[in-house]
Design a protein around this motif. Structure first.
Motif, PDB file in Angstrom:
ATOM      1  N   ALA A 196     -19.881  -4.074 -15.732  1.00  0.00           N
ATOM      2  CA  ALA A 196     -19.208  -4.217 -14.436  1.00  0.00           C
ATOM      3  C   ALA A 196     -19.096  -5.689 -14.082  1.00  0.00           C
ATOM      4  O   ALA A 196     -19.844  -6.516 -14.608  1.00  0.00           O
ATOM      5  CB  ALA A 196     -20.006  -3.502 -13.342  1.00  0.00           C
ATOM      6  N   PRO A 197     -18.161  -6.025 -13.179  1.00  0.00           N
ATOM      7  CA  PRO A 197     -18.201  -7.377 -12.611  1.00  0.00           C
ATOM      8  C   PRO A 197     -19.486  -7.519 -11.794  1.00  0.00           C
ATOM      9  O   PRO A 197     -20.047  -6.511 -11.342  1.00  0.00           O
ATOM     10  CB  PRO A 197     -16.963  -7.432 -11.713  1.00  0.00           C
ATOM     11  N   ARG A 198     -19.939  -8.746 -11.622  1.00  0.00           N
ATOM     12  CA  ARG A 198     -21.234  -8.943 -10.954  1.00  0.00           C
ATOM     13  C   ARG A 198     -21.245  -8.382  -9.542  1.00  0.00           C
ATOM     14  O   ARG A 198     -22.295  -7.998  -9.030  1.00  0.00           O
ATOM     15  CB  ARG A 198     -21.587 -10.434 -10.913  1.00  0.00           C
ATOM     16  N   THR A 199     -20.089  -8.331  -8.903  1.00  0.00           N
ATOM     17  CA  THR A 199     -20.036  -7.810  -7.539  1.00  0.00           C
ATOM     18  C   THR A 199     -20.319  -6.317  -7.487  1.00  0.00           C
ATOM     19  O   THR A 199     -20.616  -5.787  -6.423  1.00  0.00           O
ATOM     20  CB  THR A 199     -18.647  -8.055  -6.916  1.00  0.00           C
ATOM     21  N   THR A 214     -21.010  -8.126 -18.358  1.00  0.00           N
ATOM     22  CA  THR A 214     -19.890  -8.338 -17.442  1.00  0.00           C
ATOM     23  C   THR A 214     -18.571  -8.424 -18.208  1.00  0.00           C
ATOM     24  O   THR A 214     -17.511  -8.364 -17.607  1.00  0.00           O
ATOM     25  CB  THR A 214     -20.079  -9.626 -16.614  1.00  0.00           C
ATOM     26  N   SER A 237      -9.774  -3.984  -2.545  1.00  0.00           N
ATOM     27  CA  SER A 237      -8.809  -4.839  -1.853  1.00  0.00           C
ATOM     28  C   SER A 237      -9.401  -6.169  -1.433  1.00  0.00           C
ATOM     29  O   SER A 237      -8.958  -6.781  -0.483  1.00  0.00           O
ATOM     30  CB  SER A 237      -8.250  -4.097  -0.646  1.00  0.00           C
ATOM     31  N   PHE A 240     -15.011  -6.405  -2.999  1.00  0.00           N
ATOM     32  CA  PHE A 240     -15.811  -6.389  -4.222  1.00  0.00           C
ATOM     33  C   PHE A 240     -14.988  -6.761  -5.452  1.00  0.00           C
ATOM     34  O   PHE A 240     -15.497  -7.321  -6.407  1.00  0.00           O
ATOM     35  CB  PHE A 240     -16.429  -5.002  -4.429  1.00  0.00           C
ATOM     36  N   VAL A 241     -13.721  -6.400  -5.412  1.00  0.00           N
ATOM     37  CA  VAL A 241     -12.790  -6.630  -6.508  1.00  0.00           C
ATOM     38  C   VAL A 241     -11.482  -7.065  -5.844  1.00  0.00           C
ATOM     39  O   VAL A 241     -11.088  -6.482  -4.841  1.00  0.00           O
ATOM     40  CB  VAL A 241     -12.579  -5.326  -7.308  1.00  0.00           C
ATOM     41  N   PRO A 242     -10.822  -8.109  -6.381  1.00  0.00           N
ATOM     42  CA  PRO A 242      -9.660  -8.622  -5.648  1.00  0.00           C
ATOM     43  C   PRO A 242      -8.454  -7.686  -5.604  1.00  0.00           C
ATOM     44  O   PRO A 242      -7.754  -7.670  -4.600  1.00  0.00           O
ATOM     45  CB  PRO A 242      -9.326  -9.919  -6.382  1.00  0.00           C
ATOM     46  N   SER A 243      -8.209  -6.958  -6.664  1.00  0.00           N
ATOM     47  CA  SER A 243      -7.012  -6.123  -6.655  1.00  0.00           C
ATOM     48  C   SER A 243      -7.104  -5.071  -7.746  1.00  0.00           C
ATOM     49  O   SER A 243      -7.899  -5.186  -8.677  1.00  0.00           O
ATOM     50  CB  SER A 243      -5.751  -6.964  -6.876  1.00  0.00           C
ATOM     51  N   ARG A 245      -4.734  -4.408  -9.934  1.00  0.00           N
ATOM     52  CA  ARG A 245      -4.223  -4.889 -11.224  1.00  0.00           C
ATOM     53  C   ARG A 245      -5.252  -5.743 -11.944  1.00  0.00           C
ATOM     54  O   ARG A 245      -5.374  -5.700 -13.160  1.00  0.00           O
ATOM     55  CB  ARG A 245      -2.901  -5.637 -11.053  1.00  0.00           C
ATOM     56  N   GLU A 246      -6.023  -6.551 -11.166  1.00  0.00           N
ATOM     57  CA  GLU A 246      -7.055  -7.351 -11.832  1.00  0.00           C
ATOM     58  C   GLU A 246      -8.171  -6.462 -12.367  1.00  0.00           C
ATOM     59  O   GLU A 246      -8.678  -6.677 -13.468  1.00  0.00           O
ATOM     60  CB  GLU A 246      -7.624  -8.406 -10.876  1.00  0.00           C
ATOM     61  N   ARG A 249      -7.017  -4.811 -15.506  1.00  0.00           N
ATOM     62  CA  ARG A 249      -6.904  -5.780 -16.591  1.00  0.00           C
ATOM     63  C   ARG A 249      -8.245  -6.044 -17.252  1.00  0.00           C
ATOM     64  O   ARG A 249      -8.361  -6.130 -18.466  1.00  0.00           O
ATOM     65  CB  ARG A 249      -6.295  -7.072 -16.043  1.00  0.00           C
ATOM     66  N   PHE A 250      -9.308  -6.182 -16.446  1.00  0.00           N
ATOM     67  CA  PHE A 250     -10.602  -6.576 -17.005  1.00  0.00           C
ATOM     68  C   PHE A 250     -11.594  -5.428 -17.165  1.00  0.00           C
ATOM     69  O   PHE A 250     -12.474  -5.489 -18.004  1.00  0.00           O
ATOM     70  CB  PHE A 250     -11.227  -7.692 -16.161  1.00  0.00           C
ATOM     71  N   TYR A 251     -11.448  -4.372 -16.350  1.00  0.00           N
ATOM     72  CA  TYR A 251     -12.446  -3.294 -16.392  1.00  0.00           C
ATOM     73  C   TYR A 251     -11.855  -1.899 -16.515  1.00  0.00           C
ATOM     74  O   TYR A 251     -12.593  -0.916 -16.547  1.00  0.00           O
ATOM     75  CB  TYR A 251     -13.371  -3.378 -15.160  1.00  0.00           C
TER      76      TYR A 251
ATOM     77  N   MET B 141     -11.388 -12.126  -1.465  1.00  0.00           N
ATOM     78  CA  MET B 141     -11.290 -13.002  -2.628  1.00  0.00           C
ATOM     79  C   MET B 141      -9.952 -12.817  -3.354  1.00  0.00           C
ATOM     80  O   MET B 141      -9.314 -11.774  -3.262  1.00  0.00           O
ATOM     81  CB  MET B 141     -12.450 -12.733  -3.576  1.00  0.00           C
ATOM     82  N   THR B 142      -9.577 -13.858  -4.077  1.00  0.00           N
ATOM     83  CA  THR B 142      -8.337 -13.811  -4.859  1.00  0.00           C
ATOM     84  C   THR B 142      -8.617 -13.227  -6.240  1.00  0.00           C
ATOM     85  O   THR B 142      -9.757 -12.958  -6.589  1.00  0.00           O
ATOM     86  CB  THR B 142      -7.762 -15.226  -5.015  1.00  0.00           C
ATOM     87  N   LEU B 146      -7.366 -13.184 -13.185  1.00  0.00           N
ATOM     88  CA  LEU B 146      -5.960 -13.382 -13.555  1.00  0.00           C
ATOM     89  C   LEU B 146      -5.522 -14.821 -13.280  1.00  0.00           C
ATOM     90  O   LEU B 146      -4.755 -15.402 -14.048  1.00  0.00           O
ATOM     91  CB  LEU B 146      -5.068 -12.411 -12.771  1.00  0.00           C
ATOM     92  N   ARG B 170     -19.978 -12.717  -2.265  1.00  0.00           N
ATOM     93  CA  ARG B 170     -19.257 -11.846  -3.186  1.00  0.00           C
ATOM     94  C   ARG B 170     -18.304 -12.651  -4.065  1.00  0.00           C
ATOM     95  O   ARG B 170     -18.164 -12.381  -5.260  1.00  0.00           O
ATOM     96  CB  ARG B 170     -18.463 -10.796  -2.399  1.00  0.00           C
ATOM     97  N   SER B 173     -20.302 -14.386  -6.681  1.00  0.00           N
ATOM     98  CA  SER B 173     -20.774 -13.387  -7.623  1.00  0.00           C
ATOM     99  C   SER B 173     -19.647 -12.979  -8.574  1.00  0.00           C
ATOM    100  O   SER B 173     -19.835 -12.885  -9.791  1.00  0.00           O
ATOM    101  CB  SER B 173     -21.252 -12.188  -6.801  1.00  0.00           C
ATOM    102  N   THR B 177     -18.842 -13.824 -12.859  1.00  0.00           N
ATOM    103  CA  THR B 177     -18.436 -12.860 -13.883  1.00  0.00           C
ATOM    104  C   THR B 177     -17.516 -13.521 -14.906  1.00  0.00           C
ATOM    105  O   THR B 177     -17.558 -13.217 -16.093  1.00  0.00           O
ATOM    106  CB  THR B 177     -17.684 -11.688 -13.216  1.00  0.00           C
TER     107      THR B 177
END
Lengths: 315, 429
Positions: A196-199, A214, A237, A240-243, A245-246, A249-251, B141-142, B146, B170, B173, B177
């Motif tokens: 998982a991402p660290r968040t 990670t 949103s 914890f995770v920006p979007s 699509r991101e 892409r990564f997870y 966050m952005t 990407l 966050r 953090s 990653t």
């Protein structure tokens, strides 16, 4: 239908978490569930094992599959099943959880299945009720029947847990499924990785005797089972995770990432799935790799086994 | 035939390797092909292009880790092209640009846009930073993963602090990653709201709205705690106070992945330089007391401060010709960065190599760049300068479109003669 021998299996009258079980308890429940897999595939799926007993499904969080799975399990064993969801209960009118407990207790149920948004809710109810309490998910704490059904699915496919590498991927932080699974799988001898991402990783996750990754490709390298977790929409949103699509892409699990796992690796998901968020549709629908439908079938069998075991009293 | 340039009779100063010798350097196909004290000593090189350095300093091109431009959105103030002209004239071969533009650089497509515009118009390398939070609002966050893939070298809200510790926790953090670099601006936003000077006797005499200098150290200390929690790499874009310096020194001593920069103006000016409301010396954070300024020089000398930046921030007459409290903050600085930094070595506070390290090797290390060194195989980003040549800063001679320099009339020593990016000459005096 043949019914299983009625010797007690468990040492406790409740199923609050995997943490309270021994490897022997788990094996006994899985063995018992195997008989219910057979029963579930027969034309006549019903027995009278729990005839005259009352099972209450008390759900403070909405759930389709877990609630219907318990309902079907109860009915196939001949119990009377009552479904209560938060929208139809007095809790929304300000009644406390313990008020609800004493009201329910007065109805003299034999088995109570409870799902609640707060960790520890099932345990609180078990202290106040005379019946057996089954935790169907409490906050981010445990969801023991999910871990058991996952274990049954894995054992039927792989024959056991020793030397098996299981990668649990996604929102581990908020996941009761992940906690129950990592306790159960580690206890049964599997190597567990969290990806998982660290968040989305809980603090000190490494203290659970699991590997932390990670980078998903590294986390999947050599994995026999890839267990995907659901990511709640509100967590995608930016908090914890920006979007989406991101995240995908990564997870998100797609063919390219799955290619890093062992040849023949199998994919699991507790459902409901977010297609295109944590899992690509072509993987979810590929019967060669996806165990998702099988998990649902095993869910009913496991819940029948749990209801059966608890109704036998304590060993 | 490969393109070769031979530099002879140079004083080669490469802080990355500690080299400081007389010698020669050969550029081939945009990269440093050879370097050494005996190179081109005996025989006249028969290369098509020979640069006789006449004993002047030949060093890696400078990397300015904190530059604001007006592109996109305020090109009338400064475009990537106009900023790059100033950079080339100042020996700066790489500009790390801040995302505080209109629109804000918070989308992978905008990073791509900046890189394409830079490739088409800029004379020097442009390394974009992306916003850490969407729209610089400090809330969500952005897409750090990407954006990093698109080419963002760092993540920052530029001159804005992230007020909400939960958001920063966050974001750090999440950045960890991807091993992404986060750049923090350390000013408690509520303490410094509406302030245009540092609280103290001088601001009181002038009657200026002021904020206490601790507004910086408070944020530095908070951010360091969050670095400890999350393991993220954090760079403080610019600090200006002794208290912040002490906090960072302590964090570094504990092995935390923290680095920091200082602006050329906080290194050379103090609050008294505001004099009678000189708005061109209104900057953010505001100029500090002399003890804080002296601390910045000590910080560079003892290595606690990693990089020296220009904090180049273009403003127009419309925004600067205002009463002090209403005037915009910021000063241009790409062209004066080297000379202002060299005042440390001229004063004997640090060696030339040490000052240059804060402008080359250190930013290259923090941002993970292949430049900032004279080693063989590195891109031939070079600056040739006369360390001792004196000059007086005059706004009208600056190459940037914006000319709001805080150093107007200031006498410095250190004049750039030639600048090369990837082996191509981008400036010659």
């Amino acid at each position: 239908m043949t019914s299983a021998p009625a010797a007690p299996i468990l040492k406790t009258s409740h199923l609050l978490g995997i943490a309270g079980l021994s490897p022997f308890d788990v094996t006994a429940l899985l063995d018992l569930a195997e008989t219910y897999v057979v029963q579930g595939r027969a034309t006549d799926k019903k027995t009278a094992l729990l005839k005259g007993r009352t099972l209450i499904n008390l759900f403070f969080e909405s759930s389709t599959r877990t609630q219907s799975s318990f309902e079907l399990a109860g009915k196939r064993l001949g119990a009377d099943v009552l479904n209560m969801s938060v929208k139809t209960s007095s809790v929304s009118k300000g009644e406390t959880l313990l008020d609800t407990a004493s009201t329910l207790n007065a109805m003299r149920p034999d088995l109570l299945v409870v799902r609640h948004q707060d960790a520890g809710a099932a345990e609180l109810l078990s202290n106040k009720l005379d019946c057996s309490v089954i935790n169907a998910g409490d906050g981010a704490h445990e969801h023991p029947t999910q871990a058991l059904l996952d274990a049954l699915t894995i054992r039927r496919r792989c024959g056991g847990f020793e030397n098996l590498t299981v990668a649990i991927c996604g929102d581990v932080l908020h996941s009761r499924v992940a906690r129950s699974n990592l306790i159960l799988l580690s206890m049964m001898g599997a190597r567990v990785r969290l990806v998982a991402p660290r968040t989305l990783l809980p603090a000190d996750a490494d203290r659970f005797g699991v590997e932390i990754h990670t980078d998903m490709e590294k986390g999947l390298a050599g994995a026999d089972i890839v267990m995907m977790l659901r990511l709640q929409l509100e967590r995608m949103s930016g908090a914890f995770v920006p979007s989406v699509r991101e995240y995908f892409r990564f997870y998100g699990l797609d063919r390219a990432k799955l290619a890093h796992a062992s040849p023949g690796a199998l994919v699991m998901h507790p459902g409901p799935m977010n297609r295109g968020v944590e899992i690509a549709s072509d993987i979810a629908d590929d019967v060669q790799v996806s165990l998702i439908s099988e998990q649902v079938e095993m869910g009913v069998a496991i819940r029948m086994a749990v209801l059966d075991a608890l109704s036998r009293g304590t060993a | 035939m490969s393109r070769r340039i031979a530099f002879r009779n140079a004083r080669l100063v490469d802080p990355a390797s500690g080299l400081d010798v007389k010698g020669g350097l050969l550029v081939e196909n945009g990269r440093i092909a050879d370097i050494g004290p005996r190179l081109f000593n005996d025989a006249e090189p028969n290369d098509p292009e020979v640069v006789d350095c006449r004993g002047l300093v030949l060093a890696p091109g400078l990397i300015d880790a904190r530059v604001f431009t007006g592109e996109p959105g305020a090109e009338h103030r400064e475009s990537l092209e106009s900023a790059s002209l100033a950079a080339a004239a100042g020996g700066v071969t790489s500009m790390v640009v801040m995302p505080n533009t209109d629109p804000v650089i918070d989308e992978p497509s905008l990073v791509d846009f900046l890189l394409r515009r830079a490739a088409a118009t800029a004379r020097v390398r442009v390394l974009p930073c992306a916003a850490l939070t969407r729209g610089l609002h400090g809330e969500t966050m952005t897409e750090i993963g990407l954006l990093k893939e698109a080419g963002a070298v760092g993540f920052t809200d530029g001159d804005r602090s992230i007020a909400n510790a939960r958001v920063l926790r966050r974001a750090l953090s999440y950045a960890a990653t991807f091993d992404a670099l986060v750049i923090s601006h350390a000013e408690d936003p509520e303490l410094v709201r509406d302030a245009s000077a540092t609280e103290g006797e001088f601001a009181t005499r002038l009657g200026l709205p002021a904020a206490p200098a601790i507004a910086e150290a408070m944020m530095v200390e908070r951010d360091i705690r969050l670095v400890e929690l999350t393991g993220a790499r954090l760079h403080f874009g610019q600090i200006s106070t002794r208290a912040a310096l002490d906090a960072i020194a302590a964090a570094k001593a504990r092995g935390l992945p923290v680095t920091c920069g200082v602006s050329a103006h906080h290194l050379t000016l103090n609050e008294l330089d505001v004099g009678h409301y000189l708005t061109f010396r209104k900057v953010r954070p505001p100029l500090r007391c002399e003890d804080d300024r002296a601390a910045m020089a000590e910080g560079v000398a003892n290595g606690v401060i990693d990089v020296i930046v220009s904090s180049h921030e273009p403003q127009g007459a419309d925004t600067k010709r205002q009463p002090f409290a209403s005037a915009a903050a910021g000063t241009v600085g790409l062209e004066t960065l080297l000379a202002a930094a060299l005042s440390l070595s001229h004063d004997g506070q640090a060696s030339l190599s040490y000052v240059l390290k804060a402008l080359t090797a250190s930013p290259a290390r923090i941002f993970g760049l292949p430049t900032g060194t004279l080693s063989k195989g590195a891109p031939a980003d070079l600056v040739l300068f006369d360390e001792h040549a004196p000059f007086q800063v005059q706004a009208e001679t600056l190459h940037s479109r914006a000319r709001n320099t805080a150093f107007e009339g200031r006498k410095f020593a250190g004049v750039v003669q030639q600048t090369f990016v990837g082996g191509a000459r981008v400036f010659e005096r």
